[in-house]
Design an enzyme around this catalytic site. Sequence first.
Site, PDB file in Angstrom:
ATOM      1  N   SER A 118     -23.280  -0.734 -28.831  1.00  0.00           N
ATOM      2  CA  SER A 118     -24.680  -0.647 -29.144  1.00  0.00           C
ATOM      3  C   SER A 118     -25.709  -1.365 -28.547  1.00  0.00           C
ATOM      4  O   SER A 118     -25.632  -2.532 -28.489  1.00  0.00           O
ATOM      5  CB  SER A 118     -25.185  -0.973 -30.753  1.00  0.00           C
ATOM      6  OG  SER A 118     -24.218   0.240 -31.567  1.00  0.00           O
ATOM      7  N   HIS A 136     -26.693   4.880 -28.240  1.00  0.00           N
ATOM      8  CA  HIS A 136     -25.467   5.331 -27.447  1.00  0.00           C
ATOM      9  C   HIS A 136     -26.020   6.715 -26.568  1.00  0.00           C
ATOM     10  O   HIS A 136     -26.197   7.574 -27.259  1.00  0.00           O
ATOM     11  CB  HIS A 136     -24.187   5.666 -28.442  1.00  0.00           C
ATOM     12  CG  HIS A 136     -23.688   4.586 -28.849  1.00  0.00           C
ATOM     13  ND1 HIS A 136     -22.444   4.017 -28.597  1.00  0.00           N
ATOM     14  CD2 HIS A 136     -24.268   3.590 -29.952  1.00  0.00           C
ATOM     15  CE1 HIS A 136     -22.049   2.805 -29.453  1.00  0.00           C
ATOM     16  NE2 HIS A 136     -23.350   2.669 -30.199  1.00  0.00           N
ATOM     17  N   HIS A 148     -17.222   6.464 -33.704  1.00  0.00           N
ATOM     18  CA  HIS A 148     -17.335   5.581 -35.005  1.00  0.00           C
ATOM     19  C   HIS A 148     -16.323   6.686 -36.028  1.00  0.00           C
ATOM     20  O   HIS A 148     -16.781   7.655 -36.114  1.00  0.00           O
ATOM     21  CB  HIS A 148     -18.244   5.013 -35.374  1.00  0.00           C
ATOM     22  CG  HIS A 148     -19.171   4.329 -34.329  1.00  0.00           C
ATOM     23  ND1 HIS A 148     -19.967   4.995 -33.329  1.00  0.00           N
ATOM     24  CD2 HIS A 148     -19.191   2.979 -33.755  1.00  0.00           C
ATOM     25  CE1 HIS A 148     -20.399   4.177 -32.530  1.00  0.00           C
ATOM     26  NE2 HIS A 148     -20.042   2.920 -32.833  1.00  0.00           N
ATOM     27  N   TYR A 172     -17.600   6.478 -38.984  1.00  0.00           N
ATOM     28  CA  TYR A 172     -18.626   6.673 -39.777  1.00  0.00           C
ATOM     29  C   TYR A 172     -19.481   8.191 -39.633  1.00  0.00           C
ATOM     30  O   TYR A 172     -20.169   8.800 -40.135  1.00  0.00           O
ATOM     31  CB  TYR A 172     -19.543   5.759 -40.155  1.00  0.00           C
ATOM     32  CG  TYR A 172     -20.255   5.176 -38.868  1.00  0.00           C
ATOM     33  CD1 TYR A 172     -21.382   5.841 -38.206  1.00  0.00           C
ATOM     34  CD2 TYR A 172     -20.213   3.644 -38.484  1.00  0.00           C
ATOM     35  CE1 TYR A 172     -22.097   5.328 -37.011  1.00  0.00           C
ATOM     36  CE2 TYR A 172     -20.625   3.201 -37.273  1.00  0.00           C
ATOM     37  CZ  TYR A 172     -21.607   4.243 -36.583  1.00  0.00           C
ATOM     38  OH  TYR A 172     -22.399   3.684 -35.486  1.00  0.00           O
ATOM     39  N   GLU A 173     -19.015   8.597 -37.966  1.00  0.00           N
ATOM     40  CA  GLU A 173     -19.566   9.752 -37.671  1.00  0.00           C
ATOM     41  C   GLU A 173     -18.833  10.972 -38.116  1.00  0.00           C
ATOM     42  O   GLU A 173     -19.419  12.140 -37.847  1.00  0.00           O
ATOM     43  CB  GLU A 173     -19.743   9.653 -35.778  1.00  0.00           C
ATOM     44  CG  GLU A 173     -20.563   8.561 -35.443  1.00  0.00           C
ATOM     45  CD  GLU A 173     -20.519   8.671 -33.828  1.00  0.00           C
ATOM     46  OE1 GLU A 173     -21.343   9.594 -33.532  1.00  0.00           O
ATOM     47  OE2 GLU A 173     -19.778   7.846 -33.253  1.00  0.00           O
ATOM     48  N   ALA A 195     -21.579  -4.749 -30.313  1.00  0.00           N
ATOM     49  CA  ALA A 195     -22.456  -5.442 -31.129  1.00  0.00           C
ATOM     50  C   ALA A 195     -21.855  -5.918 -32.734  1.00  0.00           C
ATOM     51  O   ALA A 195     -21.389  -4.930 -33.150  1.00  0.00           O
ATOM     52  CB  ALA A 195     -23.910  -4.712 -31.265  1.00  0.00           C
ATOM     53  N   MET A 234     -18.098  -2.229 -36.409  1.00  0.00           N
ATOM     54  CA  MET A 234     -17.578  -0.923 -37.130  1.00  0.00           C
ATOM     55  C   MET A 234     -17.149  -0.247 -35.889  1.00  0.00           C
ATOM     56  O   MET A 234     -16.931   1.003 -35.874  1.00  0.00           O
ATOM     57  CB  MET A 234     -18.908   0.129 -37.544  1.00  0.00           C
ATOM     58  CG  MET A 234     -19.801  -0.701 -38.619  1.00  0.00           C
ATOM     59  SD  MET A 234     -21.030   0.129 -38.989  1.00  0.00           S
ATOM     60  CE  MET A 234     -21.992  -1.287 -40.019  1.00  0.00           C
ATOM     61  N   SER A 235     -16.393  -0.959 -35.007  1.00  0.00           N
ATOM     62  CA  SER A 235     -15.737  -0.198 -33.837  1.00  0.00           C
ATOM     63  C   SER A 235     -14.573  -0.962 -33.224  1.00  0.00           C
ATOM     64  O   SER A 235     -14.037  -2.019 -33.584  1.00  0.00           O
ATOM     65  CB  SER A 235     -16.605  -0.113 -32.787  1.00  0.00           C
ATOM     66  OG  SER A 235     -17.260  -1.190 -32.124  1.00  0.00           O
ATOM     67  N   ASN A 276     -26.613  -9.974 -35.007  1.00  0.00           N
ATOM     68  CA  ASN A 276     -27.186 -10.434 -36.380  1.00  0.00           C
ATOM     69  C   ASN A 276     -26.322 -11.616 -37.034  1.00  0.00           C
ATOM     70  O   ASN A 276     -25.056 -11.349 -36.882  1.00  0.00           O
ATOM     71  CB  ASN A 276     -27.536  -9.296 -37.197  1.00  0.00           C
ATOM     72  CG  ASN A 276     -26.444  -8.534 -37.576  1.00  0.00           C
ATOM     73  OD1 ASN A 276     -25.813  -7.687 -36.994  1.00  0.00           O
ATOM     74  ND2 ASN A 276     -25.851  -8.603 -38.919  1.00  0.00           N
ATOM     75  N   HIS A 328     -30.332  -1.722 -37.811  1.00  0.00           N
ATOM     76  CA  HIS A 328     -29.562  -1.447 -36.334  1.00  0.00           C
ATOM     77  C   HIS A 328     -30.633  -1.631 -35.403  1.00  0.00           C
ATOM     78  O   HIS A 328     -30.292  -1.975 -34.252  1.00  0.00           O
ATOM     79  CB  HIS A 328     -29.432   0.040 -36.488  1.00  0.00           C
ATOM     80  CG  HIS A 328     -28.674   0.775 -35.458  1.00  0.00           C
ATOM     81  ND1 HIS A 328     -27.561   0.203 -34.765  1.00  0.00           N
ATOM     82  CD2 HIS A 328     -29.068   1.647 -34.597  1.00  0.00           C
ATOM     83  CE1 HIS A 328     -27.038   0.915 -33.884  1.00  0.00           C
ATOM     84  NE2 HIS A 328     -28.076   1.643 -33.423  1.00  0.00           N
TER      85      HIS A 328
END
Length: 297
Positions: free
Chosen positions: A39, A70, A92, A94-95, A122, A225-226, A249, A263
């Site tokens: 990201s 992306h 991902h 979550y997609e 990230a 998340m990846s 973060n 995000h």
Amino acid sequence: MLSMSKVVSGDSYEECQATADWLLSSTQVRPTVGIVCGSGLGGLADMLKDPQVFKYSDIPNFPRSTVHGHAGRLVFGTLKGKPCVCMQGRFHLYEGYPVQKITFPIRVFKLMGVETMILTNAAGALNQDYKVGDVMIIKDHINMPGFAGVNPLTGPNDERFGVRFPCMSDAYDRELQKLARDVVSELGYSDFMREGVYCSLGGPSFETIAECVMLHKLGADAVGMSTVQEVIVVRHSGMRCLALSLISNCSVMDYDSHEKANHEEVLETGRQRAEQLEKLVSEIVAKLERNNNSLTR
């Protein structure tokens, strides 16, 4: 009638080979290095010389990226004289994609001749010594979805891809990590470089305070998340792997805090640190060949 492996995985050897053949027939580049942009880090692809760009939507069997930040493009070209392929945007859990579809490009890269993968992401800091803008060399991972059986190698194993039970204790190539540390020292980046353990979750919601506290106690320094699913397939396929996390973060671990992860902060941190990260990756790629004989496989 569909084969069992195709039903389970959605990325059969034949599908991967067909996509690899289509790409090889569409470009003169024969990549030996693959780069995955996380990201806000799509600018890594802009380093490639004489770029040839393919939209994911135009590539047979390829999924499409749905995440802001992306670009959803595959870029071929040369970096420091090395033929490379770069993903501007990954996929991902979550997609809504099956985990095997998320790692489909990695298998395609292997069939195209890629030997070394460099993955970026990230991530949120769990280690309280980390600061926003730090870059972490990933030395190991915790695959939380894997604890629930979400693993890209689930289902019938095709020996043409790799062995049934691949070792993961050496998932992140130690010689590549040493090379990265050497480049960090040469570039004078030591003040914002870290080494640590990355934990992957399913997303898309950011972690609760209790989850962050738990993950840190389990030994994780950063969370995202990846990446982990891709790394598993990289190693299953016999490729070498280096992965870098941009700390975008600091995870909230105090109930009195009013900070909230978002995000937009991830993307802004990517923009701020992009130049140094691009330089780091570029110099690592430049030194790959001279170190090739000593790198583990």
